[in-house]
Design a protein around this motif. Sequence first.
Motif, short mmCIF file in Angstrom:
data_model
loop_
_atom_site.label_atom_id
_atom_site.label_comp_id
_atom_site.label_asym_id
_atom_site.label_seq_id
_atom_site.Cartn_x
_atom_site.Cartn_y
_atom_site.Cartn_z
N ALA A 1 32.81 63.15 33.29
CA ALA A 1 32.96 64.12 32.21
C ALA A 1 34.35 64.75 32.23
CB ALA A 1 31.88 65.20 32.33
N ASP A 2 34.87 65.02 33.44
CA ASP A 2 36.22 65.59 33.55
C ASP A 2 37.26 64.62 33.03
OD1 ASP A 2 35.27 67.94 34.58
OD2 ASP A 2 35.68 67.41 36.68
N ALA A 3 37.10 63.34 33.35
CA ALA A 3 38.06 62.34 32.91
C ALA A 3 38.03 62.18 31.40
CB ALA A 3 37.79 61.01 33.60
N VAL A 4 36.84 62.25 30.81
CA VAL A 4 36.72 62.15 29.35
C VAL A 4 37.43 63.32 28.69
CG1 VAL A 4 35.12 62.21 27.41
CG2 VAL A 4 34.61 60.78 29.40
N ARG A 5 37.20 64.53 29.20
CA ARG A 5 37.86 65.70 28.64
C ARG A 5 39.38 65.59 28.78
NH1 ARG A 5 33.23 68.47 30.74
NH2 ARG A 5 34.27 68.72 32.76
N ALA A 6 39.83 65.12 29.94
CA ALA A 6 41.27 64.97 30.17
C ALA A 6 41.87 63.95 29.22
CB ALA A 6 41.54 64.57 31.62
N ALA A 7 41.15 62.85 28.96
CA ALA A 7 41.65 61.82 28.07
C ALA A 7 41.79 62.34 26.64
CB ALA A 7 40.72 60.60 28.10
N PHE A 8 40.80 63.10 26.18
CA PHE A 8 40.88 63.66 24.83
C PHE A 8 42.00 64.70 24.75
CE2 PHE A 8 36.52 62.00 24.18
CZ PHE A 8 36.73 61.37 22.95
N LEU A 9 42.19 65.47 25.83
CA LEU A 9 43.28 66.44 25.84
C LEU A 9 44.63 65.73 25.78
CD1 LEU A 9 44.32 69.34 26.11
CD2 LEU A 9 44.15 69.09 28.61
N GLU A 10 44.76 64.61 26.51
CA GLU A 10 46.00 63.83 26.47
C GLU A 10 46.30 63.34 25.05
OE1 GLU A 10 48.16 62.53 29.64
OE2 GLU A 10 47.53 64.61 29.45
N LEU A 11 45.27 62.87 24.36
CA LEU A 11 45.47 62.39 23.00
C LEU A 11 45.88 63.52 22.07
CD1 LEU A 11 42.46 59.91 22.68
CD2 LEU A 11 44.87 59.33 22.93
N ALA A 12 45.27 64.70 22.25
CA ALA A 12 45.63 65.84 21.41
C ALA A 12 47.06 66.28 21.68
CB ALA A 12 44.66 66.99 21.67
N ILE A 13 47.46 66.29 22.94
CA ILE A 13 48.82 66.69 23.29
C ILE A 13 49.82 65.66 22.76
CG2 ILE A 13 50.42 66.99 25.23
CD1 ILE A 13 48.06 68.20 26.79
N LEU A 14 49.48 64.38 22.85
CA LEU A 14 50.36 63.34 22.33
C LEU A 14 50.57 63.51 20.83
CD1 LEU A 14 51.97 60.73 22.63
CD2 LEU A 14 49.82 59.46 22.40
N ALA A 15 49.49 63.78 20.10
CA ALA A 15 49.61 63.96 18.66
C ALA A 15 50.49 65.16 18.33
CB ALA A 15 48.22 64.14 18.05
N ALA A 16 50.29 66.26 19.06
CA ALA A 16 51.10 67.45 18.81
C ALA A 16 52.56 67.20 19.18
CB ALA A 16 50.54 68.63 19.61
N HIS A 17 52.77 66.47 20.26
CA HIS A 17 54.14 66.23 20.71
C HIS A 17 54.89 65.32 19.74
CE1 HIS A 17 57.58 66.11 23.15
NE2 HIS A 17 57.33 64.99 23.81
N LEU A 18 54.20 64.39 19.13
CA LEU A 18 54.85 63.53 18.15
C LEU A 18 55.37 64.34 16.97
CD1 LEU A 18 52.47 60.43 18.15
CD2 LEU A 18 54.81 60.54 19.03
N LEU A 19 54.70 65.44 16.66
CA LEU A 19 55.13 66.30 15.56
C LEU A 19 56.41 67.05 15.90
CD1 LEU A 19 51.72 67.77 14.32
CD2 LEU A 19 53.10 65.97 13.24
N VAL A 20 56.52 67.50 17.15
CA VAL A 20 57.70 68.31 17.52
C VAL A 20 58.82 67.46 18.11
CG1 VAL A 20 56.27 70.35 17.93
CG2 VAL A 20 56.82 68.85 19.86
N TYR A 21 58.53 66.18 18.38
CA TYR A 21 59.53 65.31 19.00
C TYR A 21 60.87 65.31 18.25
CZ TYR A 21 61.49 61.14 21.25
OH TYR A 21 62.30 60.27 21.93
N PRO A 22 60.89 65.23 16.91
CA PRO A 22 62.19 65.21 16.21
C PRO A 22 63.05 66.44 16.47
CG PRO A 22 60.44 64.47 14.76
CD PRO A 22 59.77 65.02 15.99
N THR A 23 62.43 67.58 16.78
CA THR A 23 63.20 68.81 17.01
C THR A 23 64.00 68.75 18.29
OG1 THR A 23 61.44 69.95 18.23
CG2 THR A 23 61.39 70.10 15.82
N GLY A 24 63.67 67.82 19.18
CA GLY A 24 64.36 67.74 20.47
C GLY A 24 65.34 66.59 20.58
#
Length: 267
Positions: free
Chosen positions: A17-40
């Motif tokens: 269950a912890d690994a599943v939650r971590a995997a979904f969190l990684e995907l959410a962070i990746l999606a958010a980071h792709l949005l801000v990536y151009p600013t850096g």
Amino acid sequence: MGLGLALKVPKVADMSADAVRAAFLELAILAAHLLVYPTGIRPERPAGSGPSAGQLRPPVLLLHGFTDNRSVFVLLRPMLAAHGQRRVEGVNYSPLTTDLRAAAAALALRVEEVCAETGQDRIDLVGHSLGGLIARYYVQRMGGDARVRTLVCLGTPHQGTRIAPLMDAHPLIRQMRPDSEVIRELQLPAPGCRTRFVSFWSDLDQVMVPVETAALDHPDLHAENVPVTGIGHLALPVHPAVTAGIRRALDGPARRAAAATGDASVA
């Protein structure tokens, strides 16, 4: 590493269950980071020259991972810079870099520039993944310990990682393998190294194979390893518990110095 290195995602049926939650969190962070990536993508505009009376702590340089940029520290940077007590700057190394040593040499130049601009003799470094390895090479193999007070590493392959063997065509990936010349250099003696190391490593980091490779173990280095549970590689620079731990790691030496001198303004 960074955006360009695919995460190894186990089958859901084989995950806790912890690994599943971590995997979904990684995907959410990746999606958010792709949005801000151009600013850096563009290099950060250097801060004004000259020391500031309000900046009581050493400046901090933040170094991103493989194929990433300074936008990965979008949450960490303002937290470290709060109250104007330290200068914080994200440093990009060239996406065309093919040798970790070249990136370390460029970092050395920027460190000297920041010391000259601020009037301070020593700084702190925070490196995510490959960024931590670049910073460690500068400190341990290029005399950077004379300038770096504390180096904080987040998911850094100190002993090398075996992730994504098909990506060995890239020279930087090859340099992060356990049998690479760079990793062997970092295993050499480093007597008298003056830098304090703090390494955060996670039990669910899918980029560090094995996960313990992100723990720093060297007989000549003053290293503290901080185990993190329940989060993956991309979460390390943004998770509130980790960012709070980074701030404590950087504030700790200043607080101890203030206690020794009786200076309550630094605490």
